[in-house]
Motif scaffolding. Structure first.
Motif, mmCIF file in Angstrom:
data_model
loop_
_atom_site.group_PDB
_atom_site.id
_atom_site.type_symbol
_atom_site.label_atom_id
_atom_site.label_comp_id
_atom_site.label_asym_id
_atom_site.label_seq_id
_atom_site.Cartn_x
_atom_site.Cartn_y
_atom_site.Cartn_z
ATOM 1 N N THR A 12 0.980 -1.376 0.152
ATOM 2 C CA THR A 12 -0.239 0.162 -0.063
ATOM 3 C C THR A 12 0.866 1.380 -0.432
ATOM 4 O OG1 THR A 12 -1.933 -0.576 0.972
ATOM 5 C CG2 THR A 12 -1.816 0.823 1.263
ATOM 6 N N ARG A 29 -3.829 -6.813 -4.090
ATOM 7 C CA ARG A 29 -3.637 -5.745 -3.800
ATOM 8 C C ARG A 29 -4.150 -4.681 -5.107
ATOM 9 N NH1 ARG A 29 0.104 -6.324 -0.385
ATOM 10 N NH2 ARG A 29 -0.022 -5.400 1.730
ATOM 11 N N ILE A 33 -9.017 -4.134 -5.341
ATOM 12 C CA ILE A 33 -9.229 -2.077 -5.512
ATOM 13 C C ILE A 33 -9.706 -2.375 -6.977
ATOM 14 C CG2 ILE A 33 -8.329 -0.182 -6.769
ATOM 15 C CD1 ILE A 33 -8.098 -0.031 -3.363
ATOM 16 N N GLN A 36 -13.361 -3.450 -5.842
ATOM 17 C CA GLN A 36 -13.957 -2.903 -4.675
ATOM 18 C C GLN A 36 -14.946 -1.533 -6.038
ATOM 19 O OE1 GLN A 36 -12.909 -0.771 -1.452
ATOM 20 N NE2 GLN A 36 -12.042 0.542 -2.478
ATOM 21 N N ALA A 178 -13.110 2.618 6.609
ATOM 22 C CA ALA A 178 -12.470 3.640 6.266
ATOM 23 C C ALA A 178 -11.232 4.129 6.879
ATOM 24 C CB ALA A 178 -13.077 4.489 4.620
ATOM 25 N N PHE A 184 -3.791 -1.240 3.515
ATOM 26 C CA PHE A 184 -4.345 -1.456 2.672
ATOM 27 C C PHE A 184 -6.410 -2.300 3.034
ATOM 28 C CE2 PHE A 184 -6.529 -4.109 -0.354
ATOM 29 C CZ PHE A 184 -5.935 -3.368 -1.240
ATOM 30 N N ARG A 187 -8.413 1.044 2.622
ATOM 31 C CA ARG A 187 -8.723 0.895 1.574
ATOM 32 C C ARG A 187 -9.937 1.059 0.807
ATOM 33 N NH1 ARG A 187 -4.048 3.991 -0.850
ATOM 34 N NH2 ARG A 187 -3.241 5.008 0.834
ATOM 35 N N ILE A 188 -10.236 -0.804 0.709
ATOM 36 C CA ILE A 188 -10.897 -1.717 0.346
ATOM 37 C C ILE A 188 -12.169 -1.920 0.872
ATOM 38 C CG2 ILE A 188 -9.421 -2.798 -1.200
ATOM 39 C CD1 ILE A 188 -9.988 -4.633 0.398
#
Length: 298
Positions: A12, A29, A33, A36, A178, A184, A187-188
């Motif tokens: 990340t 990762r 992403i 998502q 969040a 990471f 982030r998702i």
């Protein structure tokens, strides 16, 4: 073109740093992403065609096709997922109110797309400076923000009435995730929210029972939140078939009417501002000059 440089050792990125269009993290990762983003876009991509009286399956099919074409056209320099746009919802509603059918809705949208294509070609050869003068950041930012606000009625009218408490729990989970999840995982948070909502709905179905849904014919019935019925009978491959609510075939030829085209044309302005804002946002985050790709992105 389809090679990406691994940055930040695949981990990340540190706060304040970004992953560029031609860069990537580890494949795990990267897939997370990407998944998502599909989840985040799916709601609008699926619901807006329904709101406009069109076939959502066909919209999802061409969403994937057009995303691939877009990435080929911009040579993978502008990361973007092409879904259905809220810019055409008002125009489609006006066409329906005037007695137009699905073929006339798609005909007007087709002309709007061709007009956007012409603008893109002009910008590509004349330069992005013309858009910078006509659509300053204050304008593009406001348009993108308003498009987001336009999703609120979709949530309030379609998703929220289904099961308010599960919806609230998922929203709280995503916000908290969040903010509090490390690295990471934060982030998702949207993708994790989907998994949380699915698991919560499944558990509630097994413990407290289903929820009451009102069908298109106005009849109410209690159904599970998570239903696997029909999966085994559904075809893995096939084309959309059948008829839409107004009797027009799901796959049909567009019918162009000048009156209805004029109702959709204002939405093209919103599309231009939306796309320009997106390209500028990516450029600001990554520090790259994406103006040469502005016309292609349109």
């Amino acid at each position: 073109m389809f090679s990406w440089k691994v940055v930040h050792d695949g981990k990340t990125p540190p706060p304040g740093q970004a992953v560029g269009p031609l860069e990537r993290m580890s494949w795990g990762r990267t897939v997370g992403i990407g998944a998502q983003h599909v989840v985040a876009m799916f709601g609008a991509t699926f619901v807006f065609p329904i709101v406009m009286g069109l076939d959502p399956n066909l919209a999802i099919l061409f969403s994937g096709i057009c995303t691939i074409l877009f990435l080929l056209i911009v040579k993978n320099a502008v990361p973007s997922y092409l879904g259905t746009s809220a810019a055409f919802v008002a125009g489609a509603g006006a066409i329906r109110a005037q007695g137009g059918n699905s073929a006339e809705v798609t005909g007007a949208i087709m002309v709007g797309g061709l007009l956007l294509l012409v603008v893109g070609v002009l910008v590509h050869f004349m330069g992005a400076e013309i858009l910078r003068k006509a659509l300053p950041p204050a304008v593009t930012g406001a348009v993108v923000m308003l498009i987001g606000f336009n999703l609120a009625p979709v949530v309030a009218g379609i998703y929220w009435p289904q099961d308010q408490w599960v919806a609230l729990a998922v929203a709280v989970f995503m916000v908290v995730g969040a903010v509090l999840f490390p690295g990471f995982w934060g982030r998702i948070a949207v993708f994790l929210g989907l998994l949380f909502g699915f698991a919560l709905s499944f558990i509630l179905d097994k413990t407290v029972g289903g929820i009451e849904r009102v069908g298109a014919d106005g009849t109410a019935a209690v159904t599970d939140r998570v239903a696997f019925t029909g999966w085994s009978d559904a075809a893995w491959f096939g084309l959309p078939s059948g008829k839409l609510a107004d009797g027009v075939n799901a796959i049909h030829a567009p019918d162009v009417s000048l009156v209805f085209v004029l109702l959709v044309v204002p939405g093209v302005i919103a599309l231009i501002a939306e796309n320009v804002g997106h390209v500028r946002a990516v450029a600001d985050m990554t520090g790259e000059d994406l103006d040469p790709y502005m016309g292609r992105a349109l």
